[in-house]
Write a protein that holds these residues in place. Structure first.
Motif, PDB file in Angstrom:
ATOM      1  N   PRO A  13       0.874  -1.085  -0.195  1.00  0.00           N
ATOM      2  CA  PRO A  13      -0.059  -0.008   0.032  1.00  0.00           C
ATOM      3  C   PRO A  13       0.817   1.387  -0.067  1.00  0.00           C
ATOM      4  O   PRO A  13       0.353   2.452  -0.456  1.00  0.00           O
ATOM      5  N   HIS A  14       2.081   1.405   0.548  1.00  0.00           N
ATOM      6  CA  HIS A  14       2.927   2.405   0.644  1.00  0.00           C
ATOM      7  C   HIS A  14       4.138   2.290  -0.344  1.00  0.00           C
ATOM      8  O   HIS A  14       4.961   3.126  -0.215  1.00  0.00           O
ATOM      9  N   SER A  15       4.075   1.377  -1.187  1.00  0.00           N
ATOM     10  CA  SER A  15       5.265   1.365  -2.066  1.00  0.00           C
ATOM     11  C   SER A  15       4.648   1.245  -3.463  1.00  0.00           C
ATOM     12  O   SER A  15       4.196   0.306  -4.021  1.00  0.00           O
ATOM     13  N   TYR A  16       4.798   2.293  -4.301  1.00  0.00           N
ATOM     14  CA  TYR A  16       4.298   2.322  -5.607  1.00  0.00           C
ATOM     15  C   TYR A  16       5.408   2.187  -6.496  1.00  0.00           C
ATOM     16  O   TYR A  16       6.664   2.601  -6.490  1.00  0.00           O
ATOM     17  N   PRO A  17       5.120   1.671  -7.645  1.00  0.00           N
ATOM     18  CA  PRO A  17       5.794   1.515  -8.859  1.00  0.00           C
ATOM     19  C   PRO A  17       6.746   2.494  -9.091  1.00  0.00           C
ATOM     20  O   PRO A  17       7.851   2.680  -9.374  1.00  0.00           O
ATOM     21  N   SER A  18       5.985   3.893  -9.388  1.00  0.00           N
ATOM     22  CA  SER A  18       6.901   5.260  -9.509  1.00  0.00           C
ATOM     23  C   SER A  18       6.479   6.206  -8.706  1.00  0.00           C
ATOM     24  O   SER A  18       5.207   6.531  -8.600  1.00  0.00           O
ATOM     25  N   GLY A  45      -2.047   7.643  -9.158  1.00  0.00           N
ATOM     26  CA  GLY A  45      -2.851   9.026  -8.839  1.00  0.00           C
ATOM     27  C   GLY A  45      -3.341   9.416  -7.545  1.00  0.00           C
ATOM     28  O   GLY A  45      -3.669  10.117  -7.175  1.00  0.00           O
ATOM     29  N   CYS A  46      -2.547   8.746  -6.683  1.00  0.00           N
ATOM     30  CA  CYS A  46      -2.575   8.984  -5.107  1.00  0.00           C
ATOM     31  C   CYS A  46      -1.421  10.113  -4.900  1.00  0.00           C
ATOM     32  O   CYS A  46      -0.529  10.193  -5.680  1.00  0.00           O
ATOM     33  N   HIS A  47      -2.132  11.047  -4.272  1.00  0.00           N
ATOM     34  CA  HIS A  47      -0.811  12.057  -3.810  1.00  0.00           C
ATOM     35  C   HIS A  47      -1.295  12.534  -2.456  1.00  0.00           C
ATOM     36  O   HIS A  47      -2.166  12.290  -1.694  1.00  0.00           O
ATOM     37  N   TRP A  48      -0.060  13.189  -1.863  1.00  0.00           N
ATOM     38  CA  TRP A  48       0.193  13.610  -0.308  1.00  0.00           C
ATOM     39  C   TRP A  48       0.525  14.838  -0.354  1.00  0.00           C
ATOM     40  O   TRP A  48       1.451  15.109  -1.155  1.00  0.00           O
ATOM     41  N   LEU A  49       0.346  15.580   0.688  1.00  0.00           N
ATOM     42  CA  LEU A  49       0.958  17.011   0.867  1.00  0.00           C
ATOM     43  C   LEU A  49       1.106  17.143   2.374  1.00  0.00           C
ATOM     44  O   LEU A  49       0.329  16.622   3.331  1.00  0.00           O
ATOM     45  N   PRO A  61       6.517  11.098   5.794  1.00  0.00           N
ATOM     46  CA  PRO A  61       6.650   9.837   6.647  1.00  0.00           C
ATOM     47  C   PRO A  61       7.840   9.027   5.895  1.00  0.00           C
ATOM     48  O   PRO A  61       8.024   9.259   4.782  1.00  0.00           O
ATOM     49  N   GLU A  62       8.275   8.376   6.715  1.00  0.00           N
ATOM     50  CA  GLU A  62       9.596   7.706   6.091  1.00  0.00           C
ATOM     51  C   GLU A  62       9.503   6.716   5.043  1.00  0.00           C
ATOM     52  O   GLU A  62      10.079   6.694   4.064  1.00  0.00           O
ATOM     53  N   HIS A  64       7.556   7.128   2.322  1.00  0.00           N
ATOM     54  CA  HIS A  64       7.691   7.959   1.159  1.00  0.00           C
ATOM     55  C   HIS A  64       9.183   8.562   1.176  1.00  0.00           C
ATOM     56  O   HIS A  64       9.549   8.728  -0.104  1.00  0.00           O
ATOM     57  N   ARG A  65       9.639   8.963   2.087  1.00  0.00           N
ATOM     58  CA  ARG A  65      11.141   9.585   2.116  1.00  0.00           C
ATOM     59  C   ARG A  65      12.085   8.588   1.455  1.00  0.00           C
ATOM     60  O   ARG A  65      12.825   8.881   0.602  1.00  0.00           O
ATOM     61  N   ASP A  66      11.913   7.202   1.733  1.00  0.00           N
ATOM     62  CA  ASP A  66      13.004   6.066   1.429  1.00  0.00           C
ATOM     63  C   ASP A  66      12.473   5.961  -0.062  1.00  0.00           C
ATOM     64  O   ASP A  66      13.594   5.559  -0.790  1.00  0.00           O
ATOM     65  N   ARG A  67      11.216   5.946  -0.459  1.00  0.00           N
ATOM     66  CA  ARG A  67      10.884   5.700  -1.923  1.00  0.00           C
ATOM     67  C   ARG A  67      11.386   6.603  -2.527  1.00  0.00           C
ATOM     68  O   ARG A  67      12.012   6.286  -3.807  1.00  0.00           O
ATOM     69  N   ILE A  68      11.309   7.917  -2.285  1.00  0.00           N
ATOM     70  CA  ILE A  68      11.984   9.272  -3.330  1.00  0.00           C
ATOM     71  C   ILE A  68      13.313   9.240  -3.036  1.00  0.00           C
ATOM     72  O   ILE A  68      14.013   9.877  -4.130  1.00  0.00           O
ATOM     73  N   ALA A  69      13.839   9.160  -1.861  1.00  0.00           N
ATOM     74  CA  ALA A  69      15.343   9.247  -1.650  1.00  0.00           C
ATOM     75  C   ALA A  69      16.242  10.139  -2.630  1.00  0.00           C
ATOM     76  O   ALA A  69      17.086   9.974  -3.300  1.00  0.00           O
ATOM     77  N   GLY A  70      15.990  11.569  -2.257  1.00  0.00           N
ATOM     78  CA  GLY A  70      16.740  12.484  -3.019  1.00  0.00           C
ATOM     79  C   GLY A  70      16.083  13.144  -4.163  1.00  0.00           C
ATOM     80  O   GLY A  70      17.042  13.496  -4.642  1.00  0.00           O
ATOM     81  N   ARG A  71      15.286  12.554  -4.710  1.00  0.00           N
ATOM     82  CA  ARG A  71      14.779  12.980  -6.091  1.00  0.00           C
ATOM     83  C   ARG A  71      13.713  13.734  -5.908  1.00  0.00           C
ATOM     84  O   ARG A  71      12.549  13.971  -6.750  1.00  0.00           O
TER      85      ARG A  71
END
Length: 89
Positions: A13-18, A45-49, A61-62, A64-71
């Protein structure tokens, strides 16, 4: 916008392909308080602010931070745009 990559691993649920993020930066308010927020988007299509406040990137939240990792893509916006985004307009 940033380039996104497709991840072929199993998703949860918190790990999306892109997943990608925007760091929205408006000038400080008249009292000197920061007006910055993080927007996280996923291909489904999910988004968070998340408002940054004084805790910086830890406002996100961690998982999301881990998934994006500086990008993060930084975008400078006006104070009026920042307020509209927070109100969801």
């Amino acid at each position: 916008m940033t380039d996104t990559t497709t991840d072929t691993t199993t998703t949860t649920p918190h790990s999306y392909p892109s997943t990608y993020g925007l760091h929205l930066c408006a000038p400080n308010d008249r009292n000197g308080n920061p007006q910055r927020a993080y927007m996280v988007f996923a291909d489904d299509g999910c988004h968070w602010l998340y408002e940054e406040g004084y805790i910086g990137s830890h406002a996100v939240p961690e998982h999301h931070r881990d998934r994006i990792a500086g990008r993060w893509t930084r975008i400078n916006i006006t104070q009026a745009e920042y307020r509209r985004i927070l109100r969801g307009i």
